[in-house]
Design an enzyme around this catalytic site. Structure first.
Site, PDB file in Angstrom:
ATOM      1  N   TYR A  38     101.636  92.367  53.878  1.00 16.95           N
ATOM      2  CA  TYR A  38     100.853  92.272  55.115  1.00 16.95           C
ATOM      3  C   TYR A  38      99.792  93.369  54.959  1.00 16.95           C
ATOM      4  O   TYR A  38      99.669  94.398  55.506  1.00 16.95           O
ATOM      5  CB  TYR A  38     101.913  93.010  56.338  1.00 16.95           C
ATOM      6  N   VAL A  40      96.012  92.916  52.453  1.00 12.74           N
ATOM      7  CA  VAL A  40      94.793  92.221  52.550  1.00 12.74           C
ATOM      8  C   VAL A  40      94.579  90.879  53.268  1.00 12.74           C
ATOM      9  O   VAL A  40      93.906  90.672  54.173  1.00 12.74           O
ATOM     10  CB  VAL A  40      93.884  92.137  51.136  1.00 12.74           C
ATOM     11  N   GLN A  41      95.243  90.066  52.739  1.00 14.75           N
ATOM     12  CA  GLN A  41      95.394  88.490  53.300  1.00 14.75           C
ATOM     13  C   GLN A  41      96.308  88.293  54.204  1.00 14.75           C
ATOM     14  O   GLN A  41      96.177  87.157  55.034  1.00 14.75           O
ATOM     15  CB  GLN A  41      95.332  87.635  51.939  1.00 14.75           C
ATOM     16  N   ALA A 101      99.486  94.210  41.366  1.00 18.87           N
ATOM     17  CA  ALA A 101     100.604  95.080  40.830  1.00 18.87           C
ATOM     18  C   ALA A 101     101.975  94.916  41.637  1.00 18.87           C
ATOM     19  O   ALA A 101     102.822  95.026  40.957  1.00 18.87           O
ATOM     20  CB  ALA A 101      99.730  96.413  41.155  1.00 18.87           C
ATOM     21  N   GLN A 103     103.075  92.187  43.253  1.00 18.43           N
ATOM     22  CA  GLN A 103     103.742  90.833  42.884  1.00 18.43           C
ATOM     23  C   GLN A 103     104.417  91.227  41.381  1.00 18.43           C
ATOM     24  O   GLN A 103     105.532  90.668  41.279  1.00 18.43           O
ATOM     25  CB  GLN A 103     102.497  89.866  42.602  1.00 18.43           C
ATOM     26  N   HIS A 124      95.558  84.007  44.873  1.00 15.48           N
ATOM     27  CA  HIS A 124      94.905  84.563  43.507  1.00 15.48           C
ATOM     28  C   HIS A 124      95.410  83.924  42.447  1.00 15.48           C
ATOM     29  O   HIS A 124      96.605  84.028  42.352  1.00 15.48           O
ATOM     30  CB  HIS A 124      94.873  86.125  43.696  1.00 15.48           C
ATOM     31  N   ASP A 208      86.917  84.793  40.464  1.00 19.91           N
ATOM     32  CA  ASP A 208      87.280  85.904  41.488  1.00 19.91           C
ATOM     33  C   ASP A 208      86.952  87.398  40.743  1.00 19.91           C
ATOM     34  O   ASP A 208      86.369  88.295  41.283  1.00 19.91           O
ATOM     35  CB  ASP A 208      88.563  85.902  41.976  1.00 19.91           C
ATOM     36  N   GLU A 248      68.048  96.670  55.742  1.00 23.26           N
ATOM     37  CA  GLU A 248      67.243  95.349  55.930  1.00 23.26           C
ATOM     38  C   GLU A 248      67.810  94.137  55.222  1.00 23.26           C
ATOM     39  O   GLU A 248      67.803  93.090  55.807  1.00 23.26           O
ATOM     40  CB  GLU A 248      65.929  95.534  55.364  1.00 23.26           C
ATOM     41  N   SER A 270      56.844  87.835  54.552  1.00 20.91           N
ATOM     42  CA  SER A 270      55.412  87.873  54.410  1.00 20.91           C
ATOM     43  C   SER A 270      54.976  87.313  53.170  1.00 20.91           C
ATOM     44  O   SER A 270      55.799  87.247  52.085  1.00 20.91           O
ATOM     45  CB  SER A 270      54.966  89.371  54.574  1.00 20.91           C
TER      46      SER A 270
END
Length: 348
Positions: A38, A40-41, A101, A103, A124, A208, A248, A270
């Site tokens: 639980y 990042v993804q 790591a 995993q 991944h 990736d 910007e 421009s």
């Protein structure tokens, strides 16, 4: 699956019109999806699946910050939130969303619960592609599939809540049940993908790792820093240098590129900006292309994977990471950025 033309090259894609959510739910109606990790993804994918009507549980280490975050997000211990092994036992689909790591560290535990007919899902291709280095070799009688959203879990969730979708790649490494394709597409639709495009595990991880180190994070920070430093060295203030370098681009120009492409963005600037951009972009391409070629070579030969494994497996890696992030955070450019963000109208 539809065949779409991308710049003269045909690719296989799956859209939500072609494979609607109702069909995805029907495919997965008898499945229990355990999201392991639980970080990042995990939050984005699991919450989207739950909101889309799938049977989802979370597997996480007890008494951890991630466990507490899951509870705060509405997952209920003993009902939809379990220790990792119990979640794996209950699941028919194990979504393996720990860090690369982690995993490697958890693989012996996960592998015990990969009984025949289950599906092992990645976001991944790292663990499978570099299996000689990671030791992640699934048993032959389970499906091994991948859905990789092209963005962070935070973006996946935010866009879902806005009624939009984040595009994802999908791949099948192993089809043991004959259902791997319908499973992976249903899960890709369920996590909130805008559309799904076909890849394989190796191409996913090669692209990736190159992207993260390149235009998505590493190269863009390097270019930001180079331009900012040149402007500052020539007497421009931090505010002016930051606005011309970052603000910007991110607040004005990139939304135009996202809307209709770089050529359209050029056409809506421009004539002076157009002339300069057209004159200089190839010089930047020629200067950076050798770096990208070196980067891709390092990814393809496995050196980048090994560096990641070696560094992220150290017991004190978090302390080292925080020090490097602190250096970035406390640089003049990003201190100026923090001030600029506070001055945006929406923050006042």
């Amino acid at each position: 699956m539809a065949v779409m033309n991308f710049g003269g090259v045909e690719e296989n894609v799956v859209t939500r019109e072609e494979f609607p959510l109702e069909k995805a739910r029907e495919v997965m109606k008898n499945e229990v999806i355990a999201v392991i990790g639980y970080g990042v993804q995990g939050p984005g994918q699991s919450l989207n699946l739950k909101d889309n009507g799938f049977n989802v549980i979370i597997g996480q280490r007890e008494n951890s910050k991630s466990w507490d975050k899951a509870v705060a997000d509405g997952w209920v211990p003993g009902e939809t939130l379990f220790p990792i092994e119990e979640a794996c036992q209950r699941a028919t689909v194990i979504q393996y969303l720990l860090s690369d790591a982690a995993q490697i560290e958890m693989w012996p535990t996960i592998k015990k619960h990969l009984t025949p007919g289950k599906a092992l899902y990645f976001s991944h291709g790292f663990g499978i592609t570099y299996k000689e280095r990671t030791g992640i070799v699934p048993p032959a009688d389970v499906d091994v599939i991948l859905v990789a959203p092209k963005g962070s879990g935070t973006s996946l969730r935010r866009m879902f809540l806005e009624g939009r979708g984040l595009n994802s790649s999908f791949a099948i490494f192993q089809d043991a049940t004959g259902r791997a394709k319908e499973r992976v597409i249903a899960l890709g639709i369920g996590v909130g993908s805008g559309y799904l495009f076909e890849t394989d595990f190796k191409r996913e991880v090669y692209s990736d790792l190159t992207g993260e180190r390149g235009t998505l994070m590493g190269a863009i920070q390097g270019i930001f820093a180079a331009q900012y430093e040149v402007l500052r060295a020539n007497g421009h203030t931090p505010s002016e240098a930051f606005n011309e370098t970052v603000e910007e681009l991110t607040q004005s120009l990139m939304p135009l590129v996202a809307e209709n492409g770089m050529d359209w963005m050029y056409a809506n600037c421009s004539t002076t900006a157009q002339r300069g951009a057209l004159d200089w972009w190839k010089k930047f391409r020629d200067a950076s292309k050798p770096v990208f070629e070196e980067l891709y070579s390092e990814v393809a030969c496995g050196n980048e994977a090994q560096r990641s494994i070696d560094t992220n497996s150290k017991p004190d890696y978090r302390a080292g990471l925080e020090e490097e992030l602190r250096e970035l955070r406390e640089s003049e450019m990003w201190k100026a950025g923090a001030t600029v963000r506070k001055l945006r109208p929406e923050n006042n």
